[in-house]
Design an enzyme around this catalytic site. Structure first.
Site, PDB file in Angstrom:
ATOM      1  N   ASP A  29       0.772  -1.024   0.095  1.00 56.45           N
ATOM      2  CA  ASP A  29      -0.094  -0.117  -0.014  1.00 56.45           C
ATOM      3  C   ASP A  29       0.912   1.407   0.111  1.00 56.45           C
ATOM      4  O   ASP A  29       2.228   1.263  -0.136  1.00 56.45           O
ATOM      5  CB  ASP A  29      -0.910  -0.199   1.297  1.00 56.45           C
ATOM      6  CG  ASP A  29      -2.357   0.493   1.001  1.00 56.45           C
ATOM      7  OD1 ASP A  29      -2.502   1.438   0.315  1.00 56.45           O
ATOM      8  OD2 ASP A  29      -3.142   0.160   1.366  1.00 56.45           O
TER       9      ASP A  29
ATOM     10  N   GLY B  67      -4.786  16.629  -0.086  1.00 58.98           N
ATOM     11  CA  GLY B  67      -4.918  17.833   0.144  1.00 58.98           C
ATOM     12  C   GLY B  67      -4.531  18.619  -1.426  1.00 58.98           C
ATOM     13  O   GLY B  67      -4.213  17.927  -2.180  1.00 58.98           O
TER      14      GLY B  67
ATOM     15  N   ASP C 272      -9.803   3.320  -4.162  1.00 52.66           N
ATOM     16  CA  ASP C 272     -10.832   1.976  -3.653  1.00 52.66           C
ATOM     17  C   ASP C 272     -12.085   1.989  -4.380  1.00 52.66           C
ATOM     18  O   ASP C 272     -12.893   2.882  -4.556  1.00 52.66           O
ATOM     19  CB  ASP C 272     -10.728   1.999  -2.168  1.00 52.66           C
ATOM     20  CG  ASP C 272      -9.496   1.917  -1.507  1.00 52.66           C
ATOM     21  OD1 ASP C 272      -9.539   2.224  -0.294  1.00 52.66           O
ATOM     22  OD2 ASP C 272      -8.649   1.691  -2.156  1.00 52.66           O
TER      23      ASP C 272
END
Length: 849
Positions: free
Chosen positions: A183, A228, A257
């Site tokens: 990840d 951001g 996802d």
């Protein structure tokens, strides 16, 4: 609103909690990086021949398996993995080719010993991680494990491998793991360059001390700006993984996802599919674009789940089941083990399919197969049935006098003169394997279009109004070389509806001809609101002796009674509603908290997340809507990013109010003229900067309307009181008859009261009753949605007589049950089955008759 991605992000910590990071990148960005934006989803018509070398000899076809995340979250242990592994065998997934059992986030809390080796919880893994892999191997599977490229992980502090790449890989290999998913939560936090970090991890895998072949799944799920403004930039986002993935891993994520724990929604599946299609040239044997996991029974309909499986196969994507296979229905297991569809995904040529045409909300996708056949997927993205067509030549097949169409879901084979056509249900897909030539005696390919009704301005669905005639049209087309004879069309409608039956005309249809029929259909006065099926049938012959029948269906919606007087819009049942995150929430912000903007609380309104649309039927009875729009204060607890939206009030498709871009600094009052409007639509956009953290509120929505209409609309009784067999504190039976969509009755759940459970409505006096409507809960929760029901009536509250029973779909749509008129004071609705083994209700209304 897209909350921070979590599935690739394992255990569920919000990314914003990890964002106290240095502003500069930790490593130098490669100068050859190519930015890929979210608008790059329109794929070329054919995949190119560019086939980079794979990093190993694994995954020569897309790999198949199961992963813990979407179905289990981060809560699992040795016994869980053992149980799921056994289920993969007993339910036939192993026999169908599923090979990987993959542990995602949650297996490790970030602890290490003094030498830096990973240590795990002895209660969670009593015999250690090698024992887990050993059991997986003993059942004939390969074992997968998970980490992060950064120091921290998506589940919390220190759950990453940064600084330990080789050490962790060697440990994984020594335990016997065959695949690693890496990840990028910690990697994003550290501003690592994905190509560099993943390249280093690849090198560690190839150099593992056990010399173990290990499949490598690259999982950077962050879209540009997800953390951001400008963070990450496009060149460090998920949309650029294709540029280094083929020479670095066996697969790489192509979008954020596809859902959340226990939740995978259709809109997110379509988004991930489109982004996965952006670079088909990057995919091939040993290296695959990865649009994320399959999510059947986690929020999609059965048709949508089948469409995801279809499209992932056409995309040559890895097929990793994210749901808990132990609890899946047999129908879903049958879908996941369809060998004909799996053969498309596993085709050895390894060419990713591409979209070749769009037709309204329909798509045509084609994948070239190793033997020269074409896999042709006809995808319906929308909410109504759609006939979609293409041709064999458009699919890339050479000229032939006939073609064979193998429908891989219905397992039927027909011959076509060249047209490839099907009527596709809403949110579904048809998958053909098309080849040149046809054996003698094959039935001609025919298509029966679903019934259609006139469009409703401002709404994409189909309406039928009580007591008003509706034009219904249907067509039947012969695309085969063989003529069709004695074709006759008929329409079936619900009991009491008039105008259905066999249409006049019919006869012989040669190649390419269509038989069209029309009816005028009327729903009786007093028809209960809800969805009703219109079914068209065709009977015909071919080859002089073969008889065939086909059916197609359209679901029409009878709307709720238009509102009357002066009241809150949130009390009115909607036609349909969508939210970019979770579900639209009456009288609450999305997520379930009270509506609050700028420090001011609002008891009434509607909370959504961008993008969103909520539609209501007003029937021309209202004149004005007033309210306040803005960003909910909840965004401040998430972080400074996002929190922007735009609000639009549309009346029969025409704009009556536009807010422009709105941020969290101010609210905006509005007043919209609704005179004569049939359909009201409240729409929220993302203000052009994506949907991250966009919790948008329509506060204090008040309608000014005329007198509530009477016939031909149904007449509902005003109940006196309600009681239930059980009710959890704060969820009383009275909430189901209070006229509000936001409050619910829920049976006892602590401890759980077993079904059946009942709620009884007291009308105060004996009167005629002949039907009820049931509104399931509309919040993000699903427990208690009644699926099996029984209706009983009584005049004295003691002796009850059953008047109806049946099954309802497990969704949030308004349900109905009609029955023979009975004189009763008490009406009892019993849940014989329900979501999670519970019973609940937002509103129950009883029709007088």
């Amino acid at each position: 609103m897209r909350m921070p991605p979590l599935a690739c992000l394992a255990a569920g910590a919000l990314l914003v909690g990890l964002m106290a990071a240095p502003a500069e990148a930790t490593t130098v960005e490669p100068t050859t990086a190519v930015a890929a934006t979210a608008t790059a989803a329109a794929a070329p018509a054919t995949a190119t021949a560019h086939k980079p070398s794979a990093i190993n000899d694994l995954a020569r076809t897309p790999y198949l398996g199961w992963n813990t995340y979407y179905g289990l979250g981060s809560t699992y242990d040795y016994d869980t993995i053992k149980s799921v592994t056994d289920s993969l065998v007993s339910r036939g997934l192993k026999a169908a080719g599923y090979r990987y059992v993959w542990l995602d986030g949650g297996w490790w809390s970030g602890t290490r010993d003094g030498q830096g080796a990973i240590t795990v919880d002895a209660k969670q893994w009593p015999s250690g991680m090698k024992a887990v892999a050993d059991y997986i191997h003993s059942r004939g599977f390969k074992a997968g494990i998970y980490t992060d490229a950064g120091k921290d992980g998506c589940g919390g502090t220190a759950q990453g491998s940064y600084g330990h790449y080789q050490q962790d890989v060697d440990q994984f290999a020594s335990w016997g793991y065959d695949a690693v998913k890496v990840d990028f939560c910690g990697g994003t936090n550290m501003h690592l360059v994905p190509a560099d970090a993943y390249g280093q991890f690849r090198d560690a895998l190839l150099a593992n001390s056990s010399h173990r072949p290990m499949l490598f799944n690259i999982c950077n799920p962050f879209t540009p700006g997800a953390a951001g403004p400008g963070d990450p930039p496009p060149e460090r986002s998920v949309y650029n993984s294709y540029s280094f993935g083929p020479t670095t891993g066996n697969s790489w994520r192509t979008d954020t996802d596809v859902g959340f724990v226990h939740s995978v929604q259709w809109s997110d599946v379509l988004r991930n599919m489109d982004h996965d299609a952006a670079h088909p040239e990057a995919a091939g044997p040993g290296h695959w674009n990865d649009p994320d996991y399959l999510g059947p029974e986690l929020g999609m309909t059965a048709g949508q789940a089948r469409a995801q499986f279809t499209m992932w196969s056409v995309l040559a994507a890895p097929l990793i089941v994210g749901s808990d296979v132990r609890s899946l229905s047999q129908d879903t297991i049958d879908m996941l083990t369809n060998r004909d569809v799996l053969a498309v995904d596993q085709d050895k040529l390894g060419v990713q399919g591409t979209k070749i045409a769009s037709q309204g909300s329909g798509d045509v996708w084609v994948r070239r197969l190793a033997n020269g056949d074409r896999a042709v997927a006809l995808l319906n993205r929308g909410g109504t049935p759609l006939t979609i067509a293409t041709s064999a030549s458009a699919a890339g097949l050479g000229h032939a006098s006939q073609y064979t169409l193998d429908d891989l879901w219905s397992h039927t084979r027909t011959e076509s003169a060249g047209t490839i056509r099907a009527t596709v249900p809403p949110g579904s897909a048809v998958l053909y394997r098309v080849s040149t030539g046809a054996h003698p005696g094959l039935a001609p390919s025919t298509t029966l279009g679903a019934p259609t009704v006139p469009a409703t301005p401002g709404w994409t669905g189909e309406l039928a109004l009580p007591g008003k005639a509706t034009d219904v049209t249907a067509g039947f087309t012969n695309d085969g070389r063989t003529p069709v004879t004695d074709a006759k069309l008929s329409l079936e409608a619900p009991s009491g509806w008039t105008g259905a039956g066999q249409a006049p005309g019919g006869g012989t249809l040669p190649t390419g001809r269509t038989l069209t029929a029309r009816w005028q259909l009327t729903a009786p006065a007093g028809t209960l609101p809800g969805r009703y099926a219109l079914t068209v049938k065709v009977a015909y012959k071919w080859g002089g002796k073969h008889t065939e029948q086909r059916t197609a269906q359209l679901m029409v919606q009878v709307p709720s009674i238009p509102p009357g007087g002066y009241g809150y819009l949130s009390d009115q049942p909607w036609l349909d509603a969508s939210s970019g995150w979770q579900v639209p929430a009456p009288d609450a912000s999305v997520g379930g908290n009270p509506i609050a903007m700028g420090g001011t609380s609002y008891d009434r309104g509607l909370g959504v997340a961008s993008p969103s649309a909520v539609d209501y039927y007003l029937g021309g009875n209202c004149t004005r809507l007033t309210g306040t729009v803005g960003i909910d204060d909840a965004v401040n607890a998430v972080g400074p990013q996002g929190g922007t939206a735009s609000f639009t009030v549309k009346a029969d498709g025409q704009s009556r109010y536009e807010s422009g871009n709105v941020d969290r600094t101010a609210t905006h009052d509005f007043s919209a003229d609704l005179t004569g409007v049939q359909v009201l639509s409240l729409q929220v956009g993302d203000a052009g900067d994506g949907g991250y953290n966009d919790r948008a509120d329509w506060a204090g929505l008040k309608l000014t309307c005329g007198t509530a209409p009477a016939a031909p609309w149904p007449s509902f009784a005003t109940p006196s009181s309600a009681t239930a067999t059980t009710a959890h504190d704060g969820y009383p039976a009275s909430a189901a008859i209070d006229g509000r969509q936001a409050t619910i009755w829920h049976d006892e759940f602590s401890p759980q009261a077993p079904l059946p459970q009942s709620i009884t409505v007291d009308l105060g006096q004996v009167r005629g009753v002949d039907g009820l409507t049931y509104q399931p809960r509309l919040d993000a929760g699903t427990t208690g949605t009644i699926t099996g029901y029984q209706v009983e009536v009584s005049s004295d509250g003691s002796a009850f007589t059953k008047v109806a029973d049946g099954q309802w779909n497990d969704d949030k749509e308004l349900k109905w049950a009609a029955f023979t008129s009975a004189q009763a004071r008490y009406v009892r609705l019993t849940a014989t089955s329900g979501n999670g083994g519970y019973a609940s209700a937002a509103e129950i209304r009883l029709r007088q008759g």
